[in-house]
Structure formats: structure tokens, C-alpha cells
Design an enzyme around this catalytic site. Structure first.
Site, PDB file in Angstrom:
ATOM      1  N   LYS A  34      26.288  54.051  68.517  1.00  9.33           N
ATOM      2  CA  LYS A  34      25.617  54.599  69.703  1.00  9.33           C
ATOM      3  C   LYS A  34      24.616  53.567  70.195  1.00  9.33           C
ATOM      4  O   LYS A  34      24.158  52.731  69.425  1.00  9.33           O
ATOM      5  CB  LYS A  34      24.873  55.894  69.338  1.00  9.33           C
ATOM      6  CG  LYS A  34      24.651  56.817  70.505  1.00  9.33           C
ATOM      7  CD  LYS A  34      25.893  57.618  70.800  1.00  9.33           C
ATOM      8  CE  LYS A  34      25.632  58.691  71.821  1.00  9.33           C
ATOM      9  NZ  LYS A  34      26.695  59.706  71.802  1.00  9.33           N
TER      10      LYS A  34
HETATM   11  P1  NAD Z   1      24.471  63.780  81.829  1.00 10.89           P
HETATM   12  O1  NAD Z   1      23.550  62.653  82.036  1.00 10.89           O
HETATM   13  O2  NAD Z   1      25.687  63.879  82.670  1.00 10.89           O
HETATM   14  O3  NAD Z   1      23.670  65.169  81.963  1.00 10.89           O
HETATM   15  C1  NAD Z   1      22.512  65.422  81.223  1.00 10.89           C
HETATM   16  C2  NAD Z   1      21.898  66.715  81.716  1.00 10.89           C
HETATM   17  O4  NAD Z   1      20.795  67.054  80.873  1.00 10.89           O
HETATM   18  C3  NAD Z   1      21.345  66.623  83.138  1.00 10.89           C
HETATM   19  O5  NAD Z   1      21.618  67.833  83.829  1.00 10.89           O
HETATM   20  C4  NAD Z   1      19.848  66.480  82.904  1.00 10.89           C
HETATM   21  O6  NAD Z   1      19.050  66.920  83.991  1.00 10.89           O
HETATM   22  C5  NAD Z   1      19.680  67.368  81.692  1.00 10.89           C
HETATM   23  N1  NAD Z   1      18.422  67.133  80.978  1.00 10.89           N
HETATM   24  C6  NAD Z   1      17.868  65.945  80.646  1.00 10.89           C
HETATM   25  N2  NAD Z   1      16.675  66.152  80.048  1.00 10.89           N
HETATM   26  C7  NAD Z   1      16.494  67.484  80.005  1.00 10.89           C
HETATM   27  C8  NAD Z   1      15.455  68.314  79.519  1.00 10.89           C
HETATM   28  N3  NAD Z   1      14.368  67.786  78.939  1.00 10.89           N
HETATM   29  N4  NAD Z   1      15.582  69.660  79.640  1.00 10.89           N
HETATM   30  C9  NAD Z   1      16.669  70.196  80.232  1.00 10.89           C
HETATM   31  N5  NAD Z   1      17.685  69.458  80.697  1.00 10.89           N
HETATM   32  C10 NAD Z   1      17.593  68.122  80.595  1.00 10.89           C
HETATM   33  O7  NAD Z   1      24.856  63.738  80.273  1.00 10.89           O
HETATM   34  P2  NAD Z   1      26.151  64.346  79.568  1.00 10.89           P
HETATM   35  O8  NAD Z   1      27.161  63.259  79.475  1.00 10.89           O
HETATM   36  O9  NAD Z   1      26.505  65.649  80.161  1.00 10.89           O
HETATM   37  O10 NAD Z   1      25.596  64.554  78.087  1.00 10.89           O
HETATM   38  C11 NAD Z   1      24.870  65.724  77.721  1.00 10.89           C
HETATM   39  C12 NAD Z   1      24.832  65.845  76.193  1.00 10.89           C
HETATM   40  O11 NAD Z   1      26.176  65.905  75.706  1.00 10.89           O
HETATM   41  C13 NAD Z   1      24.181  64.676  75.465  1.00 10.89           C
HETATM   42  O12 NAD Z   1      23.542  65.169  74.306  1.00 10.89           O
HETATM   43  C14 NAD Z   1      25.366  63.811  75.060  1.00 10.89           C
HETATM   44  O13 NAD Z   1      25.084  62.996  73.930  1.00 10.89           O
HETATM   45  C15 NAD Z   1      26.380  64.891  74.728  1.00 10.89           C
HETATM   46  N6  NAD Z   1      27.777  64.460  74.784  1.00 10.89           N
HETATM   47  C16 NAD Z   1      28.308  63.909  75.926  1.00 10.89           C
HETATM   48  C17 NAD Z   1      29.649  63.543  75.939  1.00 10.89           C
HETATM   49  C18 NAD Z   1      30.312  63.003  77.194  1.00 10.89           C
HETATM   50  O14 NAD Z   1      31.547  62.804  77.160  1.00 10.89           O
HETATM   51  N7  NAD Z   1      29.614  62.787  78.282  1.00 10.89           N
HETATM   52  C19 NAD Z   1      30.436  63.679  74.790  1.00 10.89           C
HETATM   53  C20 NAD Z   1      29.862  64.254  73.651  1.00 10.89           C
HETATM   54  C21 NAD Z   1      28.533  64.636  73.657  1.00 10.89           C
END
Ligand code: NAD
Length: 430
Positions: free
Chosen positions: A115
């Protein structure tokens, strides 16, 4: 950032890394893990920190700090996302890299875990600046990443555009003869750049499918279940999209900018149309009302999908949670102490390394597609992703039942046993 925020931040980050080590210790005791392998898994293979200069739009130069932590590669090349966030530090990256090792192992993929990312708030930069930052970061990482060595993917605040810039920069540093063989240095690329049909929805689809299977085993349906989502980015949007299509009711949502509620249900697609042009902020959406963010997790609902950052469910709010199921879309959203409270209260946690594994499974298919020079249709891809998620889900469910343990412990048992077996078969060089 003021002093109070800095102290709170440090506490949060420390405990995210503590959580993953605690989870490893718990599993090591449960399966009587070979102590030598436990020593190896408690540490990361390499921790790369790069400082790199980038010219800003105003002509000034800013120096950025980027990370890539490679935890373990006994099962195959390192795999894991890149995050652009002001709170990212080495301990975050270590914790998130370890979770990737367990996740890829549980999903039965030929990958290890990594990561990384850059400590910045992307809202403070123009698109041109973000492009130069991403390209210069890729250049600084050099051959520490590579299609058969370490393959990044999107995470918080990074997307398919970010991946296209990385692929282009990395490929441009290779000789013309080798360029095309390096397209799979990243996954999560746009379709026109070797991306996989369906990679965009893969993680949210996995969250939805996990919940669907979970309720099916209890003889219940998703239709009519009420749920709330924290984070309306890639994972939160797609999870809500699939769930609402199946008749579940999405009635509250929180992102970094606002917390919204509508008892009658929120339109997922209208909310996306509102947030997209506003740099993904849900604030100001007229299909719901703002509510006190402090009361979000205690809303009355069937299940909660945390899909934002780590350590959101803690001793501070776990006891007030009324939902009976938590589907972890985010990585590490529940800390160890919060988890104890939830388990005592009879809440089932579908753990991150299972629940959000659709993303890395989709990434694996994109990598294979690039490696073999193939192009697959969306239907083909979704069938392949579903098959893998179903297998992992069933393995975890049966292990939890057989051993009488919670779902996270069951998932860890499967993941770590697979890694232990690989070490025992290969031995330690020399
Ligand atoms: P993203 O950047 O598309 O979205 C993140 C969201 O979280 C946004 O809506 C943002 O406003 C919100 N956010 C940020 N800080 C916040 C807070 N303090 N309180 C409330 N909301 C908050 O990211 P994503 O790709 O959707 O990833 C989200 C989570 O899923 C992360 O933990 C990431 O590690 C995990 N994840 C993502 C993927 C992927 O394929 N994108 C895969 C596995 C896990």
C-alpha cells in the site's frame, strides 16, 4: 491543521497499525502459527519513502512525501492501492499493506500485499498539478514497482485517471520494445488504456454480494432492509447502487463534507449527479436533510456500510450502534476495542478482507487480461468476480461455523494458513 487535530490524528494512526498487529496475534494464537512465520508476518519486507519536487502552476516548487510499503510477497507480486490523503503516514501504509496480504491470500489470488500514496489533500491542487505530482511520484518510485513486482491500484482520492498517468509514465521510462509489456504495472485503468470492464464497480459489487449471501443464509432477503453508508466515493456509491436495485432502502449517508438523512430513502443516482461536479461532495443535496454527524452510526437500521477511512467505529460509538450487521467496505473501519463491544452485542461484522475484496479480484482479472493481450466483456468479468467472491464467502462462513469464531477471525485463519503453508513448502533462503 491545529495542534488538537494533530494529536487526535496521531492517536488514530497509531491504533490502526496496532489493530492489524492485534488481529495477527489473535489469529496466531488461534491456529498455533509457526513462531518463525509469525515473526516474518509481523514486519514488512520494505518501506519506501520518497521525497520529490514538483513545479506548481504558480511557478513555485513544492516537495511531496510519498510512500510504498511492501509487506509480504510469498504468494506473488505485491498488490495494493495508492491513497492521496493528508493523514497518510508510514504507520497507515504499513497497516493497509498488511491487510492487503491477508486479503489477497483469502481471495486465493497469486499476490502479496502493499500500500502507499502521497501525504496531500488533492482538493488543494489543480488537475494539472495532480498530474505532475502523480507522474513525478511514479518516476521517484522507479523500478520499486513493476508488473511482476508490485502493482498499485486506486484507493481513497485516486481513480482511473491517476492510474492512466502512472501507467503512461512508467511505460515511458522503458525501451520502445518493452513498453506494451508493462501496461499491467497498475490496475484500475480506464477502459481505453487497458482497463477492465467492471473494475469500477467491483468493490461495491462485492460488498453487495456479501450482504446478499449473508442474508440468504439466514433465510432473509435484502429487499426492504434499511441501511446507511459512510463515504460516497467509488465503494460507497457502487455498493448503494446494487443494494437499492435489489430493493434495500438507502436512507442516510455521510462523507467528509456532510451527513444527510431522508427517512423515505435517498436516490443513489441523484446523489451521484449532485456530488460528481462538486469534487464528490454530497453537501447541499436537496433530496435529503443535514443531520448531526455525531448521531450517524447510531441510526436505526439493519446494516451499516463504512466505506470511507479507518477507525471510524470505536469505543466512542460502538455501544450505541443499533444495526445488527456491519459490512466493511473500507479498510480497517472498526478498531479492536470497538469490535469487542459489537461482538458482545451480537453484531456480525463482515470483515474488510472479505467484504471489499471484489476490488482486488477485479484488479487480478485486469492484470491477467493485460498480461495475455485479451479484452473481456463486462458480463464475463462480473461472472468471474462473483465466482471468486462466493468461494471466499463460503470458506469464511463455514470456518466461522466450524470453529465457533467471529467472521474476522475465520477470515484471518484461512488467509494466514495459506501463507504459512507457502513458507513451510518453500523454506527460508538460504
Ligand atoms: P473515494 O476517494 O472514492 O471515496 C472516499 C469517500 O470517503 C468520500 O466520499 C469521502 O468524502 C469520504 N470520507 C473521507 N473522509 C471522511 C470522513 N472523515 N468522514 C466521512 N467520510 C469521509 O475512496 P474509495 O475508493 O471509495 O475507498 C473508500 C474505502 O474503501 C477506503 O478505506 C479504501 O481503502 C477502501 N477500498 C477501496 C477499494 C477500491 O477499489 N476503490 C477497494 C478496497 C477497499
Amino acid at each position: 491543521m491545529n495542534d488538537t487535530a494533530t494529536i487526535a490524528d496521531v492517536q488514530i494512526k497509531k491504533s490502526m497499525y496496532d489493530n492489524v498487529l492485534e488481529q495477527l496475534s489473535r489469529t496466531a494464537e488461534a491456529i498455533d502459527l509457526n513462531p518463525n512465520i509469525r515473526k516474518i508476518l509481523a514486519l514488512t519486507n520494505s518501506e519506501i519513502i520518497v521525497y520529490f519536487p514538483v513545479k506548481m502552476d504558480n511557478g513555485e516548487v513544492e516537495v511531496f512525501k510519498g510512500y510504498r510499503v511492501q509487506h509480504n510477497n510469498i504468494l506473488g507480486p505485491y498488490k495494493g492501492g495508492l491513497r492521496f490523503h493528508p493523514s497518510l503516514d508510514i504507520n497507515d501504509a504499513k497497516a493497509l499493506a498488511m491487510w492487503m496480504t491477508w486479503k489477497t491470500s483469502l481471495a486465493g489470488l497469486p499476490y502479496g500485499g502493499a500500500k502507499g500514496g502521497i501525504q496531500l489533500n488533492p482538493r488543494n491542487y489543480s488537475v494539472d498539478e495532480l498530474e505532475r505530482i502523480t507522474r513525478r511520484f511514479t518516476y521517484a518510485l522507479g523500478d520499486n514497482i513493476g508488473p511482476e513486482l508490485d502493482i498499485p491500484a486506486p484507493d481513497v482520492n485516486t481513480n482511473e485517471q491517476t492510474m492512466a498517468w502512472i501507467a503512461d509514465t512508467y511505460m515511458s521510462t522503458k525501451s520502445p520494445l518493452e513498453r506494451s509489456n508493462n501496461k499491467h504495472v497498475v490496475t484500475g485503468k480506464p477502459l481505453g488504456t487497458g482497463g477492465l470492464a467492471g473494475r469500477d464497480r467491483a468493490t461495491g459489487f462485492g460488498v453487495y454480494l456479501s450482504l446478499k449471501m449473508f442474508y440468504q443464509h439466514r433465510g432473509e432477503e435484502l429487499s426492504g432492509k434499511r441501511f446507511i453508508v459512510q463515504g460516497f466515493g467509488n465503494v460507497g456509491y457502487w455498493a448503494a447502487h446494487f443494494l437499492v436495485n435489489e430493493g434495500a432502502v438507502f436512507y442516510a449517508v455521510q462523507d467528509a463534507h456532510a451527513t444527510l438523512i431522508n427517512e423515505n430513502g435517498i436516490s443513489v443516482e441523484d446523489l451521484l449527479d449532485h456530488s460528481k461536479p462538486r469534487l464528490n461532495s454530497i453537501k447541499g443535496f436537496d433530496g435529503a436533510e443535514e443531520m448531526d454527524p455525531e448521531n450517524f452510526f447510531s441510526l436505526d437500521c439493519d446494516f451499516i456500510i463504512p466505506a470511507a477511512l479507518g477507525n471510524q467505529i470505536t469505543t466512542g460509538n460502538a455501544a450505541a450502534i443499533k444495526a445488527k450487521v456491519i459490512a466493511e467496505g473500507a479498510n480497517g473501519p472498526t478498531d479492536s476495542e470497538g469490535e469487542k463491544i459489537l461482538l458482545e452485542n451480537g453484531v456480525t461484522i463482515i470483515p474488510d478482507i472479505l467484504c471489499n475484496s471484489g476490488g482486488v479480484i477485479g484488479s487480478y482479472f485486469e492484470w491477467l487480461q493485460n498480461r495475455n493481450g485479451e479484452i473481456w466483456s463486462l458480463d464475463e468479468v462480473m461472472v468471474k468476480i462473483e465466482k471468486k467472491i462466493r468461494e471466499a464467502f463460503e470458506n469464511v462462513r463455514l470456518t466461522a461455523e466450524d470453529k465457533g469464531v467471529d467472521w474476522r477471525t475465520a477470515a484471518y485463519i484461512i488467509a494466514i494458513k495459506r501463507i504459512e503453508m507457502a513458507y513451510e513448502q518453500r523454506g527460508i533462503f538460504p
